[in-house]
Design a protein around this motif. Structure first.
Motif, PDB file in Angstrom:
ATOM      1  N   GLY A 326      14.503  23.082  20.834  1.00 31.54           N
ATOM      2  CA  GLY A 326      14.911  24.394  20.336  1.00 31.54           C
ATOM      3  C   GLY A 326      14.000  24.782  19.185  1.00 31.54           C
ATOM      4  N   THR A 327      13.834  26.078  18.973  1.00 28.95           N
ATOM      5  CA  THR A 327      12.884  26.568  17.966  1.00 28.95           C
ATOM      6  C   THR A 327      13.170  26.006  16.580  1.00 28.95           C
ATOM      7  OG1 THR A 327      12.719  28.626  19.200  1.00 28.95           O
ATOM      8  CG2 THR A 327      11.892  28.656  16.936  1.00 28.95           C
ATOM      9  N   PHE A 328      14.449  26.103  16.169  1.00 27.29           N
ATOM     10  CA  PHE A 328      14.776  25.793  14.777  1.00 27.29           C
ATOM     11  C   PHE A 328      15.313  24.375  14.575  1.00 27.29           C
ATOM     12  CE2 PHE A 328      15.374  30.543  14.517  1.00 27.29           C
ATOM     13  CZ  PHE A 328      14.322  30.768  13.649  1.00 27.29           C
ATOM     14  N   GLY A 329      15.602  23.656  15.652  1.00 24.26           N
ATOM     15  CA  GLY A 329      16.271  22.361  15.542  1.00 24.26           C
ATOM     16  C   GLY A 329      15.544  21.431  14.580  1.00 24.26           C
ATOM     17  N   GLY A 330      16.263  20.935  13.550  1.00 26.37           N
ATOM     18  CA  GLY A 330      15.644  20.037  12.580  1.00 26.37           C
ATOM     19  C   GLY A 330      14.668  20.769  11.675  1.00 26.37           C
ATOM     20  N   ASN A 331      14.980  22.007  11.363  1.00 27.75           N
ATOM     21  CA  ASN A 331      14.165  22.807  10.431  1.00 27.75           C
ATOM     22  C   ASN A 331      13.856  22.000   9.164  1.00 27.75           C
ATOM     23  OD1 ASN A 331      14.685  24.546   7.774  1.00 27.75           O
ATOM     24  ND2 ASN A 331      13.431  25.718   9.205  1.00 27.75           N
ATOM     25  N   PRO A 332      12.619  22.098   8.652  1.00 31.25           N
ATOM     26  CA  PRO A 332      12.231  21.247   7.518  1.00 31.25           C
ATOM     27  C   PRO A 332      13.084  21.453   6.265  1.00 31.25           C
ATOM     28  CG  PRO A 332      10.522  22.879   8.041  1.00 31.25           C
ATOM     29  CD  PRO A 332      11.492  22.889   9.165  1.00 31.25           C
ATOM     30  N   VAL A 333      13.547  22.683   6.022  1.00 32.17           N
ATOM     31  CA  VAL A 333      14.374  22.925   4.838  1.00 32.17           C
ATOM     32  C   VAL A 333      15.741  22.258   5.018  1.00 32.17           C
ATOM     33  CG1 VAL A 333      15.345  24.683   3.327  1.00 32.17           C
ATOM     34  CG2 VAL A 333      13.136  25.097   4.436  1.00 32.17           C
TER      35      VAL A 333
END
Ligand code: PLZ
Length: 455
Positions: A326-333
């Motif tokens: 997914g695009t945002f999965g585990g977003n760095p922030v």
């Protein structure tokens, strides 16, 4: 910014006290409510219509300057407290460095570090892998995808009173019609429902609950589904939205044994119970349950949206390359926030702190039960506690009106409490694990007063 309160910062340095300067909600919150009504559909509900400007430790400060005690943690999310320093500083640092690359395009260390923590902290010493998503629903949904890919079977077994999310599959897994499912069908196929070992409401009584519920489970799976068709059993080790139902002792381990015997993946939905909330890192541990796959979210990242799926290496590795993501999965922030939250839980001993909160609260809740006939049951573990309200001493008819009355009084007096339960008759308590003893005691006094005034 609307508001009258002088400081700009939240976090634990906010005065840890209940302090009302207007009625609740106050005039500035009411103004924002009008704007909300014109901009946001009522389908997105509100438990308490005060608009928050700052929060930290165990308090929420609204735009009118009222300081409310938080017994909800944003539904079990800010266990480390709102704007926890380690979360805020790591987020600020990460946000200034880079905000997104997409882990599937060009990876970064934070994602891997969070997965290493999940692999280390979840139950069982076996080799594990984790993947990250954006929410609890997405975590559960991916757990089911993994289980289906690994077993090559279609069926999913879920329990009465279960809550697993609002996406099509997780809404289907959720048991309660209103508000979650009404008018949103048709639902996803191959989902089967079995009874939960709910001691307080088991027809044969709490003593026979574990045995009889297990027999019903075996019967339904055997006769209606066929164990050989079941990819996974999905269970909350303590049910959350369904009313903080602690399954009768011995029930979950037997479900675990059944799954092992029949090659079924046991998925523990620890979205609400995880990260120290119940006085253990994960609620499965209370009965020595070792799930094959664990779904996490909420308390993992101190308030930023993040979820995880952690499972046995051979199960997680069974999915084809690029099958999950997914695009945002585990977003760095969000990952930076999770590293700050995990660091805080370990450094400040918040798992023990959850147990301590339970030891303080349970006797007070039991006293409430002695004084008020409407309190039919007191249950939960650690800082995940609830009272179930009924018609009277010998009548277990659910009493949602009494819950609504008590909640209204608590809110008016500056204590944020939440409801739960299939019948809407459960009052639940999820204070931040960092809440101070004085604030906790004051919150319990408000609750006492609300019960006294309601009856
Ligand atoms: N599994 C056990 O408790 C979320 C729902 C609030 P998301 N519970 C709060 C609401 O009314 O939408 C939850 C849970 C368990 C899954 C979920 C879903 O997590 O992050 O809300 O998707």
């Amino acid at each position: 910014m609307v508001g009258t309160y002088p400081e700009t910062q939240g976090g634990p340095s906010l005065p840890q006290r209940r302090h009302l300067v207007t009625e609740v909600p106050g005039p500035l919150s009411r103004k924002l409510l009008d704007r909300r009504a014109a901009a946001v559909p009522p389908a997105v509900g509100t438990a308490l219509p005060v608009f928050i400007e700052r929060a930290g430790g165990g308090v929420l400060v609204d735009v009118d300057g009222n300081s409310l005690i938080d017994f909800g943690s944003g539904i079990a999310v800010v266990s480390v407290g709102n704007a926890a320093p380690a979360v805020a500083s790591r987020v600020a640092e990460q946000v200034a460095r880079f905000t997104h690359t997409c882990f599937m395009v060009t990876p970064y260390e934070g994602y891997v570090a969070v997965c290493e923590h999940l692999n280390r902290l979840t139950p069982g010493g076996h080799e594990k892998r984790s993947m990250l998503v954006n929410s609890g629903a997405e975590a559960v949904e991916n757990a089911v995808k993994v289980a289906r890919a690994y077993t090559r079977r279609p069926a999913v077994v879920a329990f009465e009173h279960a809550y697993h999310g609002r996406t099509l599959l997780t809404m289907t897994l959720t048991a309660k019609n209103r508000p979650y499912k009404q008018s949103f069908g048709p639902y996803a196929p191959e989902v089967y429902r079995v009874p939960m070992a709910y001691p307080f409401r088991w027809p044969g009584g709490p003593q026979r609950c574990a045995d009889e519920a297990y027999q019903r489970f075996v019967d339904v799976v055997g006769t209606q589904v066929g164990a050989e068709n079941v990819a996974c059993v999905v269970v909350e080790p303590i049910q959350g939205e369904g009313g903080f139902v602690v399954p009768a002792e011995g029930f979950l381990p037997r479900i675990g044994d059944f799954c092992r015997e029949h090659g079924i993946v046991l998925v523990a939905d620890e979205v609400q119970t995880g990260f120290g909330r119940t006085g253990a890192w994960f609620a499965s541990e209370h009965e020595g349950l070792v799930p094959d796959v664990v779904a996490t979210a909420k308390g993992i990242a101190g308030g930023l949206p993040l979820g995880g799926v952690t499972g046995r290496a051979e199960i997680m590795d069974a999915v084809h390359v690029s099958g999950l993501g997914g695009t945002f999965g585990g977003n760095p922030v969000a990952c930076a926030a999770a590293l700050g939250a995990i660091e805080t839980i370990e450094r400040d001993g918040l798992v023990d702190r959850a147990r301590h909160i339970g030891e303080v609260m349970l006797p007070r809740l039991r006293t409430l039960a002695e004084r008020h006939d409407v309190v039919g049951d007191v249950r939960g573990r650690g800082a995940m506690l609830a009272v179930e309200l009924v018609a009277g001493r010998d009548d277990r008819t659910p009493n949602p009106a009494a819950v609504a009355d008590v909640v209204r009084r608590c809110h008016a007096d500056g204590l944020v409490v939440l409801t739960a339960g299939t019948y809407g008759n459960v009052l639940r308590f999820l204070p931040p694990l960092v809440i101070g003893d004085e604030l906790l005691a004051d919150g319990l006094d408000v609750l006492d007063a609300a019960f006294a005034a309601a009856s």
